[in-house]
Design a protein around this motif. Structure first.
Motif, PDB file in Angstrom:
ATOM      1  N   ASN A  16     -10.196   6.170  -4.651  1.00  0.00           N
ATOM      2  CA  ASN A  16      -9.117   5.852  -3.534  1.00  0.00           C
ATOM      3  C   ASN A  16      -8.427   7.070  -2.971  1.00  0.00           C
ATOM      4  O   ASN A  16      -7.347   6.867  -2.726  1.00  0.00           O
ATOM      5  N   THR A  17      -9.285   7.901  -2.607  1.00  0.00           N
ATOM      6  CA  THR A  17      -8.727   9.070  -1.847  1.00  0.00           C
ATOM      7  C   THR A  17      -9.533   9.749  -0.589  1.00  0.00           C
ATOM      8  O   THR A  17     -10.707   9.231  -0.543  1.00  0.00           O
ATOM      9  N   VAL A  28       0.878  -1.320   0.056  1.00  0.00           N
ATOM     10  CA  VAL A  28       0.139   0.042  -0.089  1.00  0.00           C
ATOM     11  C   VAL A  28       0.965   1.298   0.021  1.00  0.00           C
ATOM     12  O   VAL A  28       1.985   1.430   0.818  1.00  0.00           O
ATOM     13  N   GLN A  29       0.617   2.255  -0.913  1.00  0.00           N
ATOM     14  CA  GLN A  29       1.116   3.695  -0.896  1.00  0.00           C
ATOM     15  C   GLN A  29       0.157   4.634  -0.739  1.00  0.00           C
ATOM     16  O   GLN A  29      -0.905   4.684  -1.344  1.00  0.00           O
ATOM     17  N   ALA A  61      -3.807  10.230  -1.715  1.00  0.00           N
ATOM     18  CA  ALA A  61      -4.086   9.205  -2.943  1.00  0.00           C
ATOM     19  C   ALA A  61      -3.619   7.701  -2.280  1.00  0.00           C
ATOM     20  O   ALA A  61      -2.382   8.007  -1.982  1.00  0.00           O
ATOM     21  N   ALA A  62      -4.514   6.835  -2.507  1.00  0.00           N
ATOM     22  CA  ALA A  62      -3.901   5.339  -2.054  1.00  0.00           C
ATOM     23  C   ALA A  62      -3.874   4.350  -3.030  1.00  0.00           C
ATOM     24  O   ALA A  62      -4.758   4.468  -4.039  1.00  0.00           O
ATOM     25  N   SER A  63      -2.781   3.734  -3.137  1.00  0.00           N
ATOM     26  CA  SER A  63      -2.849   2.677  -4.009  1.00  0.00           C
ATOM     27  C   SER A  63      -3.437   1.304  -3.616  1.00  0.00           C
ATOM     28  O   SER A  63      -3.817   1.211  -2.387  1.00  0.00           O
ATOM     29  N   GLY A  64      -3.734   0.439  -4.455  1.00  0.00           N
ATOM     30  CA  GLY A  64      -4.476  -0.886  -4.034  1.00  0.00           C
ATOM     31  C   GLY A  64      -5.985  -0.924  -4.251  1.00  0.00           C
ATOM     32  O   GLY A  64      -6.439   0.348  -4.184  1.00  0.00           O
ATOM     33  N   ARG A  65      -6.238  -2.233  -4.489  1.00  0.00           N
ATOM     34  CA  ARG A  65      -7.779  -2.193  -4.836  1.00  0.00           C
ATOM     35  C   ARG A  65      -8.766  -2.429  -3.549  1.00  0.00           C
ATOM     36  O   ARG A  65      -9.745  -2.596  -3.883  1.00  0.00           O
ATOM     37  N   PHE A  72      -8.896  -0.174  -0.961  1.00  0.00           N
ATOM     38  CA  PHE A  72      -8.895   1.056  -0.120  1.00  0.00           C
ATOM     39  C   PHE A  72     -10.203   1.022   0.519  1.00  0.00           C
ATOM     40  O   PHE A  72     -10.271   1.402   1.646  1.00  0.00           O
TER      41      PHE A  72
END
Length: 125
Positions: A77-78, A2-3, A23-27, A29
């Motif tokens: 994803n925010t 996760v970033q 802002a987040a990476s990954g499905r 969130f």
């Protein structure tokens, strides 16, 4: 992995407003509660606000209640932190974080497992 990447910090006069974004990476969130923390120079990192996975419940530190609003957009994803009526005491590096415990959206720093790099907010008097 996760970033989390924060943005939106800057210099603002007392009484002004800023909107922070994370802002987040990954499905996955939308499965996690999220929080915002801040750390001023020489002080410990402190809780600011948190939001449940659905966005339906929020929780704020007393120091920002009524001035800050946390929100999220699971489709993008925010997570955001709208900061109004800023005070010099709000000056800090602001971090977003993902809750590591299912739908925990409280102030416990140890319950958050992923952190962003932070964004600086400076409020001048």
């Amino acid at each position: 992995q996760v970033q989390l990447v924060e943005s939106g910090g800057g210099l603002v006069q007392a009484g002004g407003s800023l909107r922070l974004s994370c802002a987040a990476s990954g499905r996955t969130f939308s499965s996690y509660a999220m929080g915002w923390f801040r750390q001023a120079p020489g002080k410990e990192r402190e809780f600011v606000a948190a939001i449940s996975w659905s966005g339906g419940t929020t929780y704020y530190a007393d120091s920002v209640k009524g001035r800050f609003t946390i929100s999220r957009d699971n489709a993008k994803n925010t997570v955001h932190l709208q900061m109004n009526s800023l005070k010099p005491d709000d000056t800090a590096v602001y971090y977003c974080a993902r809750s590591g415990r299912y739908n925990y959206y409280g102030p416990g720093r140890g319950e958050y497992d992923y952190w962003g790099q932070g964004t600086q907010v400076i409020v001048s008097s």
